[in-house]
Design an enzyme around this catalytic site. Structure first.
Site, short mmCIF file in Angstrom:
data_model
loop_
_atom_site.label_atom_id
_atom_site.label_comp_id
_atom_site.label_asym_id
_atom_site.label_seq_id
_atom_site.Cartn_x
_atom_site.Cartn_y
_atom_site.Cartn_z
CE1 TYR A 137 63.10 5.02 8.10
CE2 TYR A 137 61.18 4.80 6.68
CZ TYR A 137 61.96 4.34 7.72
OH TYR A 137 61.60 3.19 8.38
CB THR A 165 51.57 -1.41 5.41
OG1 THR A 165 50.83 -0.25 5.13
CG2 THR A 165 50.95 -2.20 6.55
CG LEU A 167 54.80 -1.72 10.92
CD1 LEU A 167 56.25 -2.14 11.20
CD2 LEU A 167 53.95 -2.94 10.60
CG ASP A 270 46.64 15.73 3.53
OD1 ASP A 270 46.31 15.63 4.73
OD2 ASP A 270 45.89 16.20 2.65
O1 GFB Z 1 51.73 8.22 10.38
P1 GFB Z 1 52.24 9.42 9.69
O2 GFB Z 1 53.04 10.37 10.49
O3 GFB Z 1 53.11 8.99 8.47
O4 GFB Z 1 50.99 10.24 9.10
P2 GFB Z 1 52.99 8.70 6.90
C1 GFB Z 1 49.96 9.64 8.37
C2 GFB Z 1 48.86 10.63 8.08
O5 GFB Z 1 48.19 10.97 9.31
C3 GFB Z 1 49.33 11.97 7.48
C4 GFB Z 1 48.05 12.36 9.41
O6 GFB Z 1 48.41 12.38 6.48
C5 GFB Z 1 49.27 12.92 8.68
O7 GFB Z 1 49.08 14.27 8.32
N1 GFB Z 1 47.94 12.75 10.84
C6 GFB Z 1 46.83 13.28 11.43
C7 GFB Z 1 48.91 12.70 11.76
N2 GFB Z 1 47.08 13.59 12.70
C8 GFB Z 1 48.36 13.25 12.95
C9 GFB Z 1 49.19 13.33 14.12
O8 GFB Z 1 48.81 13.81 15.18
N3 GFB Z 1 50.47 12.84 13.99
C10 GFB Z 1 50.93 12.31 12.82
N4 GFB Z 1 52.18 11.83 12.79
N5 GFB Z 1 50.18 12.25 11.70
C11 GFB Z 1 55.41 8.00 7.37
C12 GFB Z 1 56.72 8.31 6.73
O9 GFB Z 1 54.48 8.54 6.53
O10 GFB Z 1 55.10 6.64 7.45
C13 GFB Z 1 57.79 7.39 7.13
O11 GFB Z 1 57.04 9.66 6.97
C14 GFB Z 1 57.35 5.94 7.21
O12 GFB Z 1 58.85 7.52 6.24
C15 GFB Z 1 56.07 5.79 7.95
O13 GFB Z 1 57.22 5.38 5.92
C16 GFB Z 1 55.55 4.38 7.98
O14 GFB Z 1 52.22 7.44 6.65
O15 GFB Z 1 52.49 9.88 6.14
#
Ligand code: GFB
Length: 308
Positions: A137, A165, A167, A270
């Site tokens: 991505y 950042t 959203l 993470d």
């Molecule tokens: O929001 P998230 O999926 O994306 O995860 P990123 C942020 C953090 O929250 C990680 C934790 O450390 C996850 O392990 N987390 C805890 C969870 N519980 C959960 C859950 O139930 N669901 C999810 N999804 N996470 C993304 C990128 O990174 O951010 C994209 O993969 C994009 O490319 C986006 O930049 C804004 O912040 O890690």
């Protein structure tokens, strides 16, 4: 900008695109063009050209993208790189060919190196290795913003880019397999409360730090940049404030009124340890966020209960 200018918001059904349309309408912009995915597949160059020939939009918010949380990014890297490259190539090229007056491209802070110094300044782009879970991505988004920069440099097209950042807000994706952390936590705590479950699983260790911006603030910043910024370098959009995933989970738990336990599952990734934007440039241009995290989460939870 003329309130009657023809504005195309690509991705108007998504989290960011829908917020941009709401904000444009609130500011009195009257001539907003949209197409659903069913009406126009932005991956199809011919279809995009036909659409442009028919509508000739003057201003473009390129908010259409294949997006997802950490797991979706990690599991479907081919889809993330291919779909995003196709969408942005087609839209940026058509905007160039048909002489659009201005285009705003939306990136993401995952474009920055995994171990970039914090807070992350715009100039740290391409200064180190990317976070592996979202490399595909990030590469696509880096290509998009570089493309805007080079079209500006070579042809004088007024194509600008911003780097939001993490959203959240109305019209977020609440699907637990593909969503970002905030909508996932809202849904998990809500369902656990309704079903009387003793605990909620939180992915990872809870230690990563993240910055969250309500999408209504994001939309406001996008329109602000469209009206006020013409530079070649992209602009970070954020709050400049960060929380750990553990703190975030505790805040969501409190807002929802769930009384059970948090269970951290370190088998789930993470991702990047920290990604805090340096928003000096945005503040100097004259824009600052206005929705704090707690009221933003309350707003998102209200939307979830009413709509999901
Ligand atoms: O929001 P998230 O999926 O994306 O995860 P990123 C942020 C953090 O929250 C990680 C934790 O450390 C996850 O392990 N987390 C805890 C969870 N519980 C959960 C859950 O139930 N669901 C999810 N999804 N996470 C993304 C990128 O990174 O951010 C994209 O993969 C994009 O490319 C986006 O930049 C804004 O912040 O890690």
């Amino acid at each position: 900008m003329d309130r009657n200018a023809k504005i195309y918001v690509a991705g108007h059904k998504g989290l960011v695109g829908s917020a941009i349309v709401r904000n444009l309408k609130k500011r009195g912009y009257k001539n907003i063009i949209t197409r659903t995915h069913g009406e126009l597949d932005l991956k199809n160059q011919k279809a995009v050209e036909e659409f442009w020939r028919e509508e000739e939009p003057e201003y473009v918010y390129l908010a259409a993208a294949k997006v997802g949380g950490i797991l979706a990014n990690d599991q479907y890297p081919a889809d993330f790189i291919y779909e995003n490259l196709m969408i942005q190539n087609n839209v940026i090229k058509a905007a160039h060919d048909f002489n659009a007056k201005k285009l705003l491209f939306l990136g993401s802070t995952c474009i920055y190196p995994k171990n970039a110094p914090q807070p992350i300044k715009e100039e740290y782009l391409l200064s180190g290795f990317l976070e592996p879970t979202n490399e595909a991505y990030a590469i696509a988004k880096i290509a998009g913003l570089e493309m805007c920069k080079f079209f500006k440099r070579q042809y004088g097209d007024n194509f600008i880019s911003c780097m939001p950042t993490n959203l959240y807000g109305p019209y977020d994706n609440f699907d637990l397999k593909s969503s970002h952390v905030l909508p996932a936590l809202i849904r998990k705590f809500h369902e656990a409360k309704e079903e009387g479950k003793p605990s909620v699983e939180v992915w990872g260790t809870g230690t990563p730090l993240r910055e969250f911006l309500h999408v209504d603030d994001m939309a406001d910043a996008c329109i602000f940049l469209m009206e006020n910024y013409n530079g070649e370098e992209h602009v970070n959009i954020g709050t400049g404030e960060e929380v750990s995933i553990k703190q975030l989970a505790e805040t969501v738990k409190e807002i929802i009124g769930y009384k059970g336990q948090l269970l951290f599952n370190s088998d789930k990734p993470d991702g990047t340890p920290r990604k805090l934007t340096d928003i000096t440039k945005l503040h100097e241009l004259g824009w600052k966020h206005s929705i704090n995290l707690k009221e933003g989460i309350e707003d998102s939870y209200k939307w979830f209960k009413e709509n999901y």
